[in-house]
Design a protein around this motif. Sequence first.
Motif, mmCIF file in Angstrom:
data_model
loop_
_atom_site.group_PDB
_atom_site.id
_atom_site.type_symbol
_atom_site.label_atom_id
_atom_site.label_comp_id
_atom_site.label_asym_id
_atom_site.label_seq_id
_atom_site.Cartn_x
_atom_site.Cartn_y
_atom_site.Cartn_z
ATOM 1 N N TYR A 206 43.177 -2.801 88.747
ATOM 2 C CA TYR A 206 44.503 -2.580 88.190
ATOM 3 C C TYR A 206 45.500 -3.426 88.960
ATOM 4 N N TRP B 200 45.777 6.321 87.244
ATOM 5 C CA TRP B 200 44.660 5.383 87.124
ATOM 6 C C TRP B 200 43.394 5.957 87.747
ATOM 7 N N GLY C 239 44.147 -2.850 83.539
ATOM 8 C CA GLY C 239 45.530 -2.662 83.156
ATOM 9 C C GLY C 239 46.479 -2.984 84.284
#
Length: 72
Positions: A11, A65, A39
């Motif tokens: 991430y 996350w 992401g």
Amino acid sequence: PIARRVSLPVYHLAGAVDPIVPPALVRPWLRRHCPGYRGAKTFWAADHNVLATATRPAAETVLRWMQMPERR
């Protein structure tokens, strides 16, 4: 070469004012070159040290996350 081999979730946590790792350049690169990329989140009022300049929202994002199920 390392990014191309990463299969663990990756991430990108970024501050909008980041001259060291500019999110507008890093995010597309990660999409193209890192299969583990999952992401990103940019904090507009933060700089390179996101966890110090946007502490609460950045920590909440990281916790979210961490709770996400692994997808491949």
